[in-house]
Write a protein that holds these residues in place. Structure first.
Motif, mmCIF file in Angstrom:
data_model
loop_
_atom_site.group_PDB
_atom_site.id
_atom_site.type_symbol
_atom_site.label_atom_id
_atom_site.label_comp_id
_atom_site.label_asym_id
_atom_site.label_seq_id
_atom_site.Cartn_x
_atom_site.Cartn_y
_atom_site.Cartn_z
ATOM 1 N N LEU A 308 19.026 -18.161 90.902
ATOM 2 C CA LEU A 308 19.377 -18.289 90.137
ATOM 3 C C LEU A 308 18.804 -18.890 89.157
ATOM 4 O O LEU A 308 18.678 -19.964 88.445
ATOM 5 C CB LEU A 308 21.014 -18.464 89.526
ATOM 6 N N GLY A 310 16.848 -20.985 86.036
ATOM 7 C CA GLY A 310 16.776 -21.587 84.856
ATOM 8 C C GLY A 310 18.427 -21.843 84.853
ATOM 9 O O GLY A 310 18.936 -22.643 84.009
ATOM 10 N N ARG A 314 16.635 -30.955 88.126
ATOM 11 C CA ARG A 314 16.971 -32.452 89.682
ATOM 12 C C ARG A 314 17.434 -33.663 88.770
ATOM 13 O O ARG A 314 18.539 -34.191 89.262
ATOM 14 C CB ARG A 314 15.323 -32.678 89.720
ATOM 15 N N TYR A 360 30.629 -22.274 93.751
ATOM 16 C CA TYR A 360 29.050 -22.593 94.750
ATOM 17 C C TYR A 360 28.246 -23.208 93.725
ATOM 18 O O TYR A 360 27.544 -24.461 94.068
ATOM 19 C CB TYR A 360 27.980 -21.549 94.968
HETATM 20 N N1 ACO Z 1 20.495 -21.064 92.266
HETATM 21 C C1 ACO Z 1 20.678 -21.564 93.979
HETATM 22 N N2 ACO Z 1 21.266 -21.479 94.147
HETATM 23 C C2 ACO Z 1 20.863 -23.485 93.774
HETATM 24 C C3 ACO Z 1 20.051 -23.508 92.368
HETATM 25 C C4 ACO Z 1 19.300 -21.955 91.604
HETATM 26 N N3 ACO Z 1 18.726 -22.170 90.644
HETATM 27 N N4 ACO Z 1 18.862 -24.531 92.328
HETATM 28 C C5 ACO Z 1 19.374 -25.239 93.573
HETATM 29 N N5 ACO Z 1 19.949 -24.249 94.449
HETATM 30 C C6 ACO Z 1 20.608 -24.704 95.488
HETATM 31 C C7 ACO Z 1 19.598 -25.505 96.512
HETATM 32 O O1 ACO Z 1 20.194 -24.402 97.628
HETATM 33 C C8 ACO Z 1 21.176 -26.155 97.250
HETATM 34 O O2 ACO Z 1 22.053 -25.899 97.509
HETATM 35 P P1 ACO Z 1 22.179 -27.140 99.540
HETATM 36 O O3 ACO Z 1 22.897 -28.027 98.934
HETATM 37 O O4 ACO Z 1 23.006 -25.603 99.966
HETATM 38 O O5 ACO Z 1 21.218 -26.661 100.539
HETATM 39 C C9 ACO Z 1 21.512 -27.458 96.218
HETATM 40 O O6 ACO Z 1 21.635 -26.446 94.820
HETATM 41 C C10 ACO Z 1 20.998 -28.523 95.820
HETATM 42 O O7 ACO Z 1 19.712 -28.225 94.902
HETATM 43 P P2 ACO Z 1 17.834 -28.789 95.083
HETATM 44 O O8 ACO Z 1 17.034 -27.785 95.163
HETATM 45 O O9 ACO Z 1 18.015 -30.377 96.184
HETATM 46 O O10 ACO Z 1 17.748 -29.552 93.861
HETATM 47 P P3 ACO Z 1 16.436 -29.850 93.738
HETATM 48 O O11 ACO Z 1 16.640 -30.990 91.904
HETATM 49 O O12 ACO Z 1 15.443 -30.323 94.654
HETATM 50 O O13 ACO Z 1 15.909 -28.534 92.297
HETATM 51 C C11 ACO Z 1 15.443 -27.358 90.459
HETATM 52 C C12 ACO Z 1 15.712 -28.549 91.184
HETATM 53 C C13 ACO Z 1 13.873 -27.165 91.284
HETATM 54 C C14 ACO Z 1 15.440 -27.307 89.407
HETATM 55 C C15 ACO Z 1 16.146 -26.344 91.229
HETATM 56 O O14 ACO Z 1 17.438 -26.305 90.805
HETATM 57 C C16 ACO Z 1 15.521 -24.287 90.633
HETATM 58 O O15 ACO Z 1 14.584 -24.141 91.620
HETATM 59 N N6 ACO Z 1 16.194 -24.293 89.733
HETATM 60 C C17 ACO Z 1 15.248 -22.320 89.478
HETATM 61 C C18 ACO Z 1 14.518 -22.940 89.029
HETATM 62 C C19 ACO Z 1 14.318 -23.114 87.485
HETATM 63 O O16 ACO Z 1 15.217 -22.967 86.635
HETATM 64 N N7 ACO Z 1 13.374 -24.637 87.284
HETATM 65 C C20 ACO Z 1 13.580 -24.792 85.899
HETATM 66 C C21 ACO Z 1 13.227 -26.367 85.417
HETATM 67 S S1 ACO Z 1 13.789 -26.968 84.101
HETATM 68 C C22 ACO Z 1 12.218 -27.560 83.685
HETATM 69 O O17 ACO Z 1 11.472 -27.348 84.359
HETATM 70 C C23 ACO Z 1 12.011 -27.251 82.807
#
Ligand code: ACO
Length: 437
Positions: A308, A310, A314, A360
């Protein structure tokens, strides 16, 4: 750094002598354990891919409390800056440590606006790109290319060079982003007009043509300015850390900022605004609100790579305060444009509601981040989706520069050089070609 009375003691189960490590307190936020002498004392490194627990620097610029959902620039809450200040005041704050008074504001605005034009040769450099090149590819090239145009501000160790390159980068980014856009649609570039505000000047360079003047709409200009403020800095994120690491070798500021632009492009970082809007449009095209349930099922399915976009962050394990402000701006802008029934906005709100109630997302503390709504606002303003991340880069430039200059001025600064846990082949001999299997 203020030392704490408490010390950390690291002990080993193999009988190696234990070591005592100093702890420092920041003005707010978690304390840090100083491991700089760990290798010298123990012959061991620490292992922390993704910097989950590692502070790579000390900084006085931006503070985030991810659990509370709090963001402060130089101590000021983002909610107060967003309603009381404009982007250039925010730039002054980030660069020099405090909000400007009236005289400082006028002086800073004059210094920035007198640098908005780019060297005319830039046009020919731009012309080498394909018309369908991604704006972030163009921007990475143009920003890096600035070091070839402004030789008098490339010495990172000279405070005057740092100051003038900072002003140049902040002033010229809107011009470069608008030029990249005009190039992609085959329209002539529009030169900056220095009696306009920073945001309206950018919008005019984007949307005016030689045959038609752009009439700024105050709500849209204010929305653009707010997008700039909300994206101006975000402490040690991936692109800022890239700028610091790149700049730590002593390279020039334009090259270091170009590295930041390249890092920001990724969909897990700044590219998420483009990815979030593409996702919303895709769901809308293939069934809209009716299809949300199935889409959320795919997002939750560990065998699918669908995220999803947006959502999640982290650091924020609560609602991103920028997303709240962006959501508010989104309603204002769509209202002012008579687009209150926009199906993409409705879809975003429905997705947000479901996700905020779904186990979730709740259990993983996944909340909307700034990118969830910023794409909808930018699209309503008329910015093409492929340019969203370039607008983010424009706004983040000041944060990158403030952080880079802070690093250079830090007496503890050293070239960044992470260590590794090596897991490859141990020493072996090269066999003649005929003997290799
Ligand atoms: N949709 C679904 N599941 C998600 C999402 C998401 N957007 N984000 C995290 N999760 C889940 C992961 O799969 C993981 O699940 P698990 O524990 O069952 O394996 C858990 O949530 C933890 O997520 P991580 O990826 O370990 O968290 P991390 O801190 O490494 O990642 C990130 C953060 C990269 C921003 C991630 O949330 C993501 O990819 N989000 C979507 C992209 C996004 O919107 N990025 C913008 C960030 S803000 C910015 O840069 C301005």
């Amino acid at each position: 750094m203020t030392p704490s009375d408490v010390k950390a003691t690291l002990t080993f189960s193999d009988g190696s002598p234990s070591v005592e490590l100093p702890i420092y307190k920041g003005s707010v936020g978690p304390q840090v354990i100083d491991i700089r002498k760990l290798y010298a004392q123990t012959g061991r490194f620490t292992y922390d891919p993704g910097f989950m627990s590692t502070a790579a620097c000390s900084s006085a610029i931006t503070f985030i409390d991810g659990d509370k959902g709090e963001l402060l620039y130089r101590g000021y809450p983002i909610e107060e800056l967003a309603v009381n200040c404009d982007f250039l005041e925010t730039c002054h704050l980030l660069l020099y440590g405090d909000l400007p008074n009236a005289a400082q504001r006028a002086d800073f605005t004059k210094r920035v606006t007198s640098h908005t034009m780019v060297n005319e040769q830039m046009q020919f450099f731009l012309r080498g790109f394909r018309r369908d090149a991604h704006p972030m590819a163009i921007l990475t090239g143009l920003v890096g290319g600035m070091s070839a145009f402004y030789h008098d501000s490339t010495d990172i160790n000279d405070p005057h060079h740092r100051e003038i390159s900072a002003i140049r980068l902040i002033a010229k980014m809107p011009t470069l982003v608008a030029m990249a856009y005009k190039y992609s649609c085959g329209q002539p570039y529009i030169y900056p007009k220095n009696d306009l505000s920073y945001a309206s000047n950018f919008m005019r360079m984007m949307f005016a043509t030689p045959c038609e003047e752009y009439v700024p709409n105050d709500v849209l200009v204010r929305a653009m300015d707010r997008i700039f403020i909300l994206h101006a800095d975000h402490e040690q994120n991936a692109s800022t850390s890239t700028v610091r690491l790149c700049g730590s070798s002593g390279t020039n500021p334009f090259a270091a900022i170009a590295a930041g632009v390249a890092c920001l492009w990724g969909p897990a970082h700044g590219g998420a605004n483009e990815a979030a809007l593409n996702m919303l449009e895709d769901v809308h095209r293939t069934g809209g609100i009716e299809r949300i349930g199935e889409f959320i099922r795919r997002v939750k399915d560990k065998n699918s790579s669908v995220k999803l976009m947006g959502f999640g962050h982290r650091v924020y394990k609560n609602y991103d305060p920028r997303a709240k402000l962006m959501r508010e701006t989104c309603h204002e802008v769509l209202g002012a444009l008579g687009m209150g029934n926009d199906p993409i906005l409705k879809l975003a709100m429905a997705l947000e509601k479901i996700a905020l109630e779904d186990e979730y997302f709740v259990s993983r503390k996944l909340y909307p981040n700034v990118d969830f709504y910023s794409g909808i606002v930018q699209r309503a303003v008329g910015i093409p989706v492929s340019l969203f991340t370039a607008v983010f880069a424009l706004a983040r430039t000041v944060g990158w520069i403030a952080q880079l200059n802070e690093m250079i001025g830090d007496p503890e600064y050293k070239i960044g050089r992470p260590r590794q846990l090596f897991s490859g082949a141990v020493r072996r001999q090269v066999k003649p070609l005929a003997q290799r299997v």
